[in-house]
Design a protein around this motif. Structure first.
Motif, PDB file in Angstrom:
ATOM      1  N   ASP A 139      36.473  22.262  17.489  1.00  0.00           N
ATOM      2  CA  ASP A 139      36.821  21.009  18.175  1.00  0.00           C
ATOM      3  C   ASP A 139      37.966  21.147  19.179  1.00  0.00           C
ATOM      4  OD1 ASP A 139      38.360  21.435  15.987  1.00  0.00           O
ATOM      5  OD2 ASP A 139      38.294  19.378  15.231  1.00  0.00           O
ATOM      6  N   TYR A 154      35.674   8.472  23.950  1.00  0.00           N
ATOM      7  CA  TYR A 154      35.038   8.733  22.667  1.00  0.00           C
ATOM      8  C   TYR A 154      34.717   7.367  22.072  1.00  0.00           C
ATOM      9  CZ  TYR A 154      37.466  13.229  23.215  1.00  0.00           C
ATOM     10  OH  TYR A 154      37.946  14.428  23.689  1.00  0.00           O
ATOM     11  N   TYR A 155      33.461   7.133  21.775  1.00  0.00           N
ATOM     12  CA  TYR A 155      33.102   5.823  21.232  1.00  0.00           C
ATOM     13  C   TYR A 155      31.812   5.949  20.425  1.00  0.00           C
ATOM     14  CZ  TYR A 155      33.945   0.857  21.068  1.00  0.00           C
ATOM     15  OH  TYR A 155      34.279  -0.399  20.633  1.00  0.00           O
ATOM     16  N   PRO A 156      31.743   5.249  19.265  1.00  0.00           N
ATOM     17  CA  PRO A 156      30.513   5.354  18.459  1.00  0.00           C
ATOM     18  C   PRO A 156      29.471   4.322  18.881  1.00  0.00           C
ATOM     19  CG  PRO A 156      32.232   4.218  17.227  1.00  0.00           C
ATOM     20  CD  PRO A 156      32.798   4.469  18.593  1.00  0.00           C
ATOM     21  N   ASN A 165      29.453  10.352  22.341  1.00  0.00           N
ATOM     22  CA  ASN A 165      29.068   9.392  21.298  1.00  0.00           C
ATOM     23  C   ASN A 165      29.528   9.896  19.938  1.00  0.00           C
ATOM     24  OD1 ASN A 165      27.942   7.522  19.621  1.00  0.00           O
ATOM     25  ND2 ASN A 165      25.810   7.922  20.211  1.00  0.00           N
ATOM     26  N   THR A 166      30.532   9.226  19.379  1.00  0.00           N
ATOM     27  CA  THR A 166      31.108   9.707  18.117  1.00  0.00           C
ATOM     28  C   THR A 166      30.325   9.211  16.892  1.00  0.00           C
ATOM     29  OG1 THR A 166      32.711   7.894  18.188  1.00  0.00           O
ATOM     30  CG2 THR A 166      33.412  10.025  19.060  1.00  0.00           C
ATOM     31  N   TYR A 217      29.385  15.651  14.161  1.00  0.00           N
ATOM     32  CA  TYR A 217      30.487  16.292  14.883  1.00  0.00           C
ATOM     33  C   TYR A 217      30.023  17.554  15.625  1.00  0.00           C
ATOM     34  CZ  TYR A 217      35.561  16.918  15.510  1.00  0.00           C
ATOM     35  OH  TYR A 217      36.831  17.011  16.031  1.00  0.00           O
ATOM     36  N   GLN A 230      28.616  16.535  18.831  1.00  0.00           N
ATOM     37  CA  GLN A 230      29.671  16.089  19.757  1.00  0.00           C
ATOM     38  C   GLN A 230      30.315  17.295  20.438  1.00  0.00           C
ATOM     39  OE1 GLN A 230      32.589  13.336  18.098  1.00  0.00           O
ATOM     40  NE2 GLN A 230      31.163  12.722  16.514  1.00  0.00           N
ATOM     41  N   THR A 259      32.159  10.953  13.229  1.00  0.00           N
ATOM     42  CA  THR A 259      33.609  10.684  13.220  1.00  0.00           C
ATOM     43  C   THR A 259      33.952   9.255  13.622  1.00  0.00           C
ATOM     44  OG1 THR A 259      33.787  11.537  15.466  1.00  0.00           O
ATOM     45  CG2 THR A 259      34.233  13.084  13.672  1.00  0.00           C
ATOM     46  N   ARG A 260      33.092   8.612  14.391  1.00  0.00           N
ATOM     47  CA  ARG A 260      33.291   7.223  14.843  1.00  0.00           C
ATOM     48  C   ARG A 260      34.640   7.002  15.544  1.00  0.00           C
ATOM     49  NH1 ARG A 260      30.795   6.721   9.748  1.00  0.00           N
ATOM     50  NH2 ARG A 260      28.862   5.519   9.745  1.00  0.00           N
ATOM     51  N   ILE A 261      35.144   8.033  16.159  1.00  0.00           N
ATOM     52  CA  ILE A 261      36.441   7.922  16.856  1.00  0.00           C
ATOM     53  C   ILE A 261      36.300   6.997  18.061  1.00  0.00           C
ATOM     54  CG2 ILE A 261      38.023   9.261  18.354  1.00  0.00           C
ATOM     55  CD1 ILE A 261      37.648  11.556  16.300  1.00  0.00           C
ATOM     56  N   LYS A 262      37.364   6.202  18.301  1.00  0.00           N
ATOM     57  CA  LYS A 262      37.376   5.334  19.481  1.00  0.00           C
ATOM     58  C   LYS A 262      38.645   5.656  20.261  1.00  0.00           C
ATOM     59  CE  LYS A 262      35.028   1.467  17.227  1.00  0.00           C
ATOM     60  NZ  LYS A 262      35.162   0.114  16.702  1.00  0.00           N
TER      61      LYS A 262
END
Ligand SMILES: [Zn+2]
Length: 286
Positions: free
Chosen positions: A38, A52-54, A79-80, A84, A87, A224-227
């Motif tokens: 990463d 970064y956005y899910p 797209n989180t 991973y 990504q 990861t759903r990171i925003k």
């Protein structure tokens, strides 16, 4: 490389050039750990703004060039809500376009297409996509590091590799299954017959089950759903502080990133000049 289809599309020079560009990149960016994983995101952030956005969609990533006061700014979306490992792979793919390994064009990458290059039946494959994916594979899993891992795992005979071994490699490199199988074929560790057999395996089920059984690849599969979006939050707060944006608009924007003004220490300001209506709207407890 074996006499595989990659060689028919990618010339020896393409491959040499990718490998030498990777060496320069590693030196210039002072990358010490040869297994990048990463850290790829740091590299990507050095060439553009990354959102970064899910989203629940089959879009893995996109890359656009936005106009920003007479210069083009690279905006990349990851797209989180994707595993991973996907990504990271798509970040490397977009990076290849941006630094000119593959043609520098805007694009949208969808999940069903991202590993198309793995199959040699793809007659109409775009060479640029192949270059970008080859770069991603080479940067994230360098041949020399892969070979030394295989030596450590005592895998030296053709086709002696097992599914369990592949899963261990995926875990070490945080790298997806299909491109890993292709890498093993390209460095001559599996025959074409074995490659075909492995690539046909239903990735989503049996591999996932074996990963769980071995307790490996949890990071690979993590959504990861990171925003986050570069310095966007800072800019939003600045624009509120300069009274370009209202408090409600700031609240709305921050909510998209699961944040609140309170969390960031931003207090609601009283307007400098109030009309009579404005004064009436101020709650008594302020
Ligand atoms: Zn591409």
């Amino acid at each position: 490389m074996n006499s595989n289809y990659l060689k028919r599309i990618l010339l020896e020079n393409d491959i040499k050039s990718i490998k030498s560009k990777i060496n320069i990149l590693i030196e210039e960016n002072h990358i010490i750990n040869p297994i990048i994983k990463d850290d790829m995101f740091k590299l990507l952030e050095s060439v553009g703004k990354v959102l970064y956005y899910p989203i629940k969609d089959n879009v893995c990533a996109f890359y656009v060039k936005a106009d920003n006061n007479h210069f083009k700014e690279n905006i990349i979306f990851i797209n989180t809500f994707m595993p991973y490992e996907i990504q990271i792979f798509t970040a490397a793919h977009e990076f290849a376009h941006i630094i000119g390994i593959a043609e520098n064009h805007e694009e949208l990458l969808v999940k069903d297409k991202i590993f198309d290059y793995v199959f040699d039946s793809m007659e109409n494959i775009d060479k640029n996509e192949l270059l970008a994916n080859y770069f991603a594979s080479e940067l994230l899993v360098k041949d020399i590091i892969l070979e030394s891992q295989l030596l450590k795992m005592k895998i030296n005979r053709l086709d002696s590799i097992t599914m369990e071994d592949i899963i261990r490699l995926m875990d070490i490199f945080l790298f997806p299954y299909k491109p890993m199988v292709l890498k093993l074929y390209c460095i001559g560790k599996i025959s074409y017959e074995k490659y075909e057999e492995l690539i046909d395996i239903n990735c989503d089920n049996s591999i996932f089950q074996l990963q769980n059984r071995l307790g490996l690849c949890s990071r690979n599969n993590e959504l990861t759903r990171i925003k986050s979006f570069s310095n966007f939050i800072d800019l939003a707060i600045n624009s509120y502080e300069m009274t370009v944006r209202t408090y409600d608009k700031l609240k709305y924007v921050l909510k998209l990133f699961d944040l609140t003004p309170e969390k960031l220490g931003v207090k609601k300001k009283l307007p400098k000049h109030l009309s009579e209506e404005g004064l009436e709207e101020i709650p008594y407890d302020l």
